[in-house]
Write an enzyme that holds these catalytic residues in place. Structure first.
Site, short mmCIF file in Angstrom:
data_model
loop_
_atom_site.label_atom_id
_atom_site.label_comp_id
_atom_site.label_asym_id
_atom_site.label_seq_id
_atom_site.Cartn_x
_atom_site.Cartn_y
_atom_site.Cartn_z
N ASP A 145 -43.67 50.03 36.70
CA ASP A 145 -44.88 49.50 37.33
C ASP A 145 -46.13 49.90 36.54
O ASP A 145 -46.10 50.83 35.73
CB ASP A 145 -44.98 50.00 38.77
CG ASP A 145 -45.60 48.97 39.69
OD1 ASP A 145 -46.33 48.08 39.20
OD2 ASP A 145 -45.37 49.05 40.91
N ASP A 194 -46.30 40.77 44.14
CA ASP A 194 -46.15 41.61 45.33
C ASP A 194 -46.13 40.78 46.61
O ASP A 194 -45.88 41.31 47.69
CB ASP A 194 -47.29 42.63 45.41
CG ASP A 194 -47.10 43.80 44.46
OD1 ASP A 194 -46.00 43.94 43.90
OD2 ASP A 194 -48.06 44.57 44.26
#
Length: 783
Positions: free
Chosen positions: A474, A542
């Site tokens: 990430d 997301d």
């Protein structure tokens, strides 16, 4: 195939021709890029023809009154020679001026691709043209590389600058490619957005002046993806001229499309010149990232098919190339930071029973990481959550029969962390100004070898100790203040940061090729070809709301195949939108990618568990087609704006999987058609994938079909919803590939007049998947 004959260069792929020539003054004149030409078609015929001087022009040489660079289609252009369109370079030359004039010196054609020393690149090209240009008054050389990928119908381009002068050469702008095309009433299509709304397709006409597509966030960004298209104004998904462009780079990018008064359109793409400055001393060189170009006369789908083939064959590499990706369970949306080993093991047990193959432990397993305010940068395992350590937990997951995956954010550090307290100099920040935070974190300085070594050492230790088979990498903030103590010229910061990132990825994963790496950056903030050279798949967004994903995944599908897109089924209502969507639609969208589940499994009803188990079994059966089949966007037969139709077809054309999605219902919806394209000739069976209708969706309407009136939110119906469901309408037809291409009418949708098993119950956000399979050919049938 590449030929260089009589100063004419021709690059042919299976279906395209790219042609340019060296002029009498040594410049590279672009002649043609489009559908494949005959061998005998000459540059003299295909080139533009200027037969009279054009007013206000600057003549390059007094011997030729028609030779004005500003009015020509070029492959490359310089400043100070009379071309007033934007040059692909801005160079402060060794003589202190900004005037350059690169002309032909030599060339060579080699088999295969030519390796880039400092950046990731494509591989497996058929041939490469290396053409060397030299400035007319200094020892500065420009080498242009063209690599042909014949079956993918793609060409890559890049450049290298070499300085052999005693004085330095200062680069302020150096694009990977430039080409001039005659205008076809072009429209430009870009992928724009932001967090949880990535890659929305936007269309605008190419007008006079310049259109820019760029990023300045330190990454390729969720705001403007580096990929873009030019298409003539009559192009559709299946018809018309479409040019596609992309960049194998993960940092600040810049593309421009400039239309001149002569209706010539100049396209360039490369590193963003914003805050960029690179100094080349004597005998030093600089390499640009590789740009990718393709053309199709079969519309947007044709262009997409070229790009998908290019990514699957020439970008993704290693053990996971063309390999089916596992069905995973990720704990993030179920738990955030609030979990312990016992809770996770219960999730894992349920996930395994449903068919998951990989358990992914997300953020929160290290340091004092109980929120996003602390712990980033630390690699010590949180013993409160994992009393026996992470290796013990990973072993328990593998004992259950699943692989183990782990989340990291190696590029970041919280000020509240052991690493920052020990090494504040590791963070990217101005030496005197107060640092600016994003998500309570700072960026680590990947320009520093010491920082990179620290990350490689600690990350590698965790990977080896826990024997992970999957990593989610990430990166949850933009880079705002580009400064490094390791860089003497701060104009080099952003590019050196990306080179540092690539260095880390190579050192960590090249020696661990079994690990499946999924890149992530707050979702799709770094969805690009550079990352795909290391990471076979990327977390798309997301946003796990399937209706939003229809826009996000469709946008990315113009350039990136489904095998690169992480797509999860999550809880509803969705955390990002509060939209309530059917479990069937959540799966039907996610299966056009690398499937995962991200929800609190302990609250699933028995009926929901049955549905998910059947979903996963279906996906595994057809996984190869979903991930590596020919993905096509189908226009609704009647042009309905509330329909989205996707199709994946097996490479032999014998199986097609069609997703039929309805974004919102219309009252008394008119009939729908199912169109299936790309099949081989023959007879086919078309059948709906069975899916459940849950009683709760009908609300108070159930009283009209029950002998007694029950509270729709009462105990009886709530319990019935947990243990009982209806089967949505299943259709089955036999017909030819021709009938399917023409479109077969589907059964009626619900329109307020009643319900029976032959009514399609879509409503808002409903969907179906149709499986089309070939019947045995007559010569294959048994006597």
């Amino acid at each position: 195939m590449i030929t260089f004959k009589d100063n004419v260069v021709r690059l042919d792929t299976s279906n395209t021709t790219y042609m340019f020539r060296v002029t009498r003054f040594g410049h590279l004149e672009h002649v043609y890029y489009g559908a494949l030409l005959d061998e005998d078609d000459s540059a003299d015929v295909m080139a533009q023809k200027t037969t009279i001087p054009i007013g206000s022009s600057i003549n390059y040489d007094e011997s030729d009154k028609l030779y004005s660079l500003d009015n020509m289609c070029l492959e490359w252009s310089d400043n100070g020679r009379g071309d007033f369109r934007q040059s692909p370079t801005e160079l402060k030359m060794p003589d202190g001026t900004f005037i350059s004039d690169f002309v032909y010196l030599s060339h060579r054609i080699v088999d295969g691709s030519v390796h880039i020393k400092t950046l990731p690149s494509s591989y497996g090209g058929d041939q490469t043209l290396e053409i060397t240009l030299k400035d007319t008054t200094s020892e500065v050389f420009l080498i242009l590389y063209y690599t042909v990928f014949e079956k993918a119908d793609c060409i890559t381009r890049r450049g290298v600058l070499k300085n052999e002068n005693d004085n330095p050469l200062v680069i302020r702008r150096f694009m990977s490619m430039m080409v001039d095309l005659p205008d076809e009433n072009f429209m430009i299509y870009t992928l724009d957005g932001g967090w949880i709304k990535e890659a929305h397709v936007h269309k605008k006409p190419v007008g006079y002046g310049t259109t820019i597509n760029s990023s300045t966030t330190g990454a390729s960004s969720n705001r403007h993806n580096p990929a873009f298209m030019l298409a003539n104004d009559i192009a559709t998904e299946d018809y018309g001229h479409v040019y596609g462009f992309n960049l194998i780079y993960s940092g600040n990018h810049f593309s421009s499309v400039e239309k001149s008064d002569r209706d010539i359109v100049r396209i360039s793409a490369g590193i963003n010149p914003h805050l960029f400055e690179w100094r080349l001393n004597k005998n030093e060189d600089f390499e640009t990232p590789e740009a990718v170009l393709t053309f199709s006369d079969k519309g947007f789908n044709g262009m997409s098919h070229n790009m998908h083939d290019f990514v699957n064959r020439h970008i993704v590499r290693g053990q996971w190339k063309q390999k089916e990706r596992p069905v995973l369970f990720n704990n993030w949306e179920a738990t955030f930071f609030d979990y312990n080993e016992s809770k996770l093991l219960q999730f894992a047990k349920t996930a395994k029973s449903l068919g998951a193959e990989l358990f992914v432990l997300d953020d929160g397993w290290f340091g004092e990481r109980n929120s996003d305010e602390a712990g980033l940068g630390d690699y010590n395992v949180n013993k409160k959550k994992f009393p026996q350590g992470l290796k013990s937990f990973a072993d328990k997951i593998r004992t259950m029969g699943m692989d183990f995956g782990l989340w990291f954010e190696p590029e970041m550090v919280n000020p509240d962390s052991d690493l920052y307290r020990a090494h504040p100099e590791y963070a990217v920040k101005h030496p005197d100004k107060k640092p600016v935070l994003g998500r309570n974190q700072l960026v680590l300085d990947l320009c520093s070898k010491e920082v990179r070594d620290h990350i490689v050492e600690h990350l590698g230790r965790i990977l080896d100790d826990t024997a992970v088979s999957y990593v989610k990498w990430d990166m949850n903030r933009h880079i705002a203040e580009g400064f490094s103590f390791s860089v003497s010229n701060q104009g080099e910061f952003y590019h050196r940061y990306i080179m540092g990132l690539y260095d880390i990825l190579g050192r960590v994963f090249e020696k661990r090729p079994h690990i499946l790496l999924e890149s992530c950056s707050s979702g799709g903030n770094r969805f690009d070809l550079g990352m795909l050279c290391y990471s076979p798949q990327i977390w798309t967004s997301d946003d796990t709301d399937p209706i939003e994903r229809l826009k996000i995944q469709a946008g990315l599908s113009y350039f990136y195949p489904p095998s690169t897109m992480g797509a999860h089924v999550s809880q509803s209502p969705h955390q990002q939108t509060l939209r309530d969507t059917p479990l069937s639609t959540r799966f039907n969208v996610a299966c056009f990618g690398c499937l995962g589940y991200e929800m609190d499994l302990k609250y699933l009803s028995p009926e929901e568990k049955k549905e998910i188990k059947e979903q996963i079994a279906f996906y595994k059966k057809h996984r190869k087609v979903f991930q590596y089949g020919r993905f096509t966007r189908i226009r609704d037969a009647r042009g309905k704006k509330n329909k989205v139709i996707w199709q994946s077809t097996s490479n032999d054309g014998s199986i097609a999987l069609t997703g039929f999605f309805q974004t919102q219902a219309a009252a008394a919806e008119s009939d729908d058609k199912l169109i299936v394209t790309g099949l081989r000739a023959g007879r086919y069976i078309v059948r709906t994938r069975p899916q459940r209708l849950f009683i709760e969706r009908f609300g108070g309407l159930v009283k009209h079909i029950l002998p007694v009136e029950l509270n729709p939110d009462g105990f009886v119906l709530r319990m019935a919803n947990r243990f009982y469901s209806l089967t949505d309408c299943v259709e089955e037809y036999e017909c030819s590939d021709k009938a399917l291409k023409a479109g077969i009418p589907l059964k009626s949708q619900f329109m307020g007049t009643g319900y029976n098993k032959n009514v399609r119950m879509l409503g808002d956000f409903g969907s179906n998947i149709y499986i089309t399979t070939a019947q045995p050919r007559r010569e294959e049938e048994s006597p």
